[in-house]
Design a protein around this motif. Sequence first.
Motif, short mmCIF file in Angstrom:
data_model
loop_
_atom_site.label_atom_id
_atom_site.label_comp_id
_atom_site.label_asym_id
_atom_site.label_seq_id
_atom_site.Cartn_x
_atom_site.Cartn_y
_atom_site.Cartn_z
N ILE A 133 9.71 -10.10 10.93
CA ILE A 133 7.50 -9.47 10.56
C ILE A 133 8.78 -8.37 10.46
O ILE A 133 7.84 -7.57 8.80
N LEU A 134 8.92 -7.42 11.38
CA LEU A 134 9.88 -5.54 10.76
C LEU A 134 10.77 -5.73 9.37
O LEU A 134 10.43 -4.35 8.24
N TRP A 135 11.45 -6.87 9.03
CA TRP A 135 12.04 -6.59 7.95
C TRP A 135 11.53 -7.03 7.13
O TRP A 135 11.27 -5.89 6.19
N TRP A 136 10.35 -7.73 6.60
CA TRP A 136 10.05 -7.80 5.39
C TRP A 136 8.85 -6.77 4.88
O TRP A 136 8.52 -6.48 3.89
N LEU A 137 8.22 -5.54 7.01
CA LEU A 137 7.56 -4.63 6.15
C LEU A 137 8.73 -3.46 5.64
O LEU A 137 8.13 -2.92 4.96
N ASP A 138 9.77 -4.08 6.01
CA ASP A 138 10.67 -2.41 5.62
C ASP A 138 11.52 -2.50 4.33
O ASP A 138 11.25 -1.47 3.34
N VAL A 139 11.32 -4.24 3.48
CA VAL A 139 11.39 -4.77 2.67
C VAL A 139 10.41 -3.86 1.59
O VAL A 139 10.34 -3.30 0.40
N ALA A 140 8.93 -4.45 2.27
CA ALA A 140 7.68 -3.78 0.97
C ALA A 140 7.49 -2.83 0.77
O ALA A 140 7.87 -2.05 -0.12
N MET A 141 8.36 -1.24 1.74
CA MET A 141 8.18 -0.44 1.84
C MET A 141 9.20 0.41 0.64
O MET A 141 9.32 1.73 0.28
N SER A 142 10.51 -0.19 0.69
CA SER A 142 11.30 0.12 0.39
C SER A 142 11.35 -0.19 -1.66
O SER A 142 11.70 0.72 -2.25
N LEU A 143 10.72 -1.84 -1.52
CA LEU A 143 10.86 -1.85 -2.85
C LEU A 143 9.82 -0.74 -3.68
O LEU A 143 9.90 -0.98 -4.61
N ALA A 144 8.96 -0.31 -2.57
CA ALA A 144 7.58 0.62 -3.53
C ALA A 144 8.26 1.59 -3.62
O ALA A 144 7.86 1.75 -5.04
N CYS A 145 9.19 1.69 -2.65
CA CYS A 145 9.74 3.28 -2.51
C CYS A 145 10.94 3.61 -4.02
O CYS A 145 10.90 4.74 -5.17
N GLY A 146 11.41 2.02 -3.86
CA GLY A 146 12.22 2.15 -5.37
C GLY A 146 11.98 2.34 -6.52
O GLY A 146 12.40 2.35 -7.33
N VAL A 147 10.62 1.80 -6.64
CA VAL A 147 9.62 2.33 -7.87
C VAL A 147 9.09 3.23 -7.76
O VAL A 147 8.97 3.73 -9.20
N LEU A 148 8.19 3.43 -6.93
CA LEU A 148 6.89 4.56 -7.39
C LEU A 148 7.66 5.84 -7.00
O LEU A 148 6.93 6.14 -8.45
N ILE A 149 8.92 5.96 -6.53
CA ILE A 149 9.05 7.40 -6.82
C ILE A 149 9.53 7.85 -8.30
O ILE A 149 9.23 8.79 -8.71
N PRO A 150 10.99 6.74 -8.81
CA PRO A 150 10.99 6.69 -9.61
C PRO A 150 10.40 7.06 -11.18
O PRO A 150 9.83 8.19 -12.04
N TYR A 151 9.00 6.60 -10.67
CA TYR A 151 7.43 6.26 -11.52
C TYR A 151 7.69 8.03 -12.04
O TYR A 151 6.96 9.02 -12.84
N MET A 152 6.79 8.32 -10.98
CA MET A 152 6.04 10.05 -10.65
C MET A 152 7.59 10.71 -11.72
O MET A 152 6.86 11.93 -11.89
N MET A 153 9.14 10.63 -11.05
CA MET A 153 9.35 11.49 -11.37
C MET A 153 9.41 11.38 -13.25
O MET A 153 9.25 12.46 -13.60
N PHE A 154 9.33 10.31 -13.76
CA PHE A 154 9.32 9.82 -14.64
C PHE A 154 7.96 10.17 -15.36
O PHE A 154 7.61 10.80 -16.87
N THR A 155 6.47 10.61 -14.87
CA THR A 155 5.37 10.41 -15.29
C THR A 155 5.02 12.05 -14.99
O THR A 155 3.91 12.45 -15.25
N ARG A 156 4.81 12.33 -14.20
CA ARG A 156 3.97 13.41 -13.31
C ARG A 156 5.38 14.65 -12.67
O ARG A 156 4.44 15.59 -12.84
N GLN A 157 6.43 14.25 -12.35
CA GLN A 157 7.56 15.22 -11.32
C GLN A 157 8.15 16.05 -12.42
O GLN A 157 8.38 15.82 -14.07
N GLU A 158 8.51 17.82 -12.12
CA GLU A 158 8.87 18.65 -13.06
C GLU A 158 10.52 18.52 -12.72
O GLU A 158 10.96 18.43 -11.86
N HIS A 159 11.71 17.68 -13.51
CA HIS A 159 12.38 17.56 -13.64
C HIS A 159 14.05 18.36 -14.15
O HIS A 159 13.67 18.80 -15.06
#
Length: 383
Positions: A133-159
Amino acid sequence: MHTIHNSRIISRPLSQLQHPREVIRQFTPNWFAATMGTGVLALALAQLPVRIPGLHAVAEGLWLFNIALFVLFSVLYTARWVMFFDEARRIFGHSTVSMFFGTIPMGLATIINGLLVFGVPRWGQGVVSLAEILWWLDVAMSLACGVLIPYMMFTRQEHSIDQMTAVWLLPVVAAEVAAASGGLLAPHLADAHGQLVMLTTSYVLWAFSLPVAVSILTILLLRMALHKLPHENMAASSWLALGPIGTGALGMLVLGADAPPIFAANGMPGIGEVAAGIGLIAGITLWGFGLWWMLMAVLITLRYLRDGIPFNLGWWGFTFPLGVFSLTTLKLASTLNLSFFSLFGTLLVALLAIMWMIVSKRTVQGAWRGELFVSPCIAGLKK
């Protein structure tokens, strides 16, 4: 009198904060890096080929302590979102702190792995269901981090390329860590089809992460050649590059070892044998790549030490990458039965334990004084 007065101030808990509530207001995901480093040390101590009396009990105690840390940090960070929502959501626009969202699923992965290493012998196979159960939760969080944070880098953040550091790796590497955990967990499942689903998902997670991480490493090499080393505050980030390489190697080794029996149980024996061979060769190859990065990180760290490195929570970056590379080295030792990997892995774990003690002591001292509770994304705001 002035010295005595200062010593009394320093000894008072949270003396650097205006109010104890600031612990919650200033709490950031950076703290979860401590659960990554503590968890990987517990796992590494348990994998040592040498038998030292009491060592397994120490490793298990560290794992239980890590669970308590993870729960505490989760409560504090949740409280921040409840009590200071408007300030908490500023993290998505911050180009550095937002990267540390990836430390949350990676910290959880060390707890899941510990359920198999420590929990199953102590409490029986019943904990496997919890781990799943914890692993599938971990998978969901990992996928979210792997997509949403780079998306924020591309659209909202200054780099900018000159300000880039290896912390860019943190959100994308989480899926890779989940992949290695899935490889450890899959053989414990009772259902053959469930094993195949987890194994396949883990391969997807590995591919979801490693190519992106290697792309970032390529840019990082260019950045350091053009703009030299980052500020000494980011000194520990030089070790972060070792994380995806070591985890990628470990994932290939573990998934490859799982593949023959799991694929055979699902009517595909030939594929499993191929996967095992690919996993071993890929694991050895990535280990060699990691060795280059580790030696480079050592040289860079020695260069920083000449001028002094200010302590911050980023020092936990010294621990987890070294830990996963240690686990990969020990896995190669048991797979190939080569004494070199066994001796080198033991040396790396000893170095990891020393580094963990140093960073832990400084973290406890900084937390006691309250000076580590700083949220850069709300710095400068009125209290």
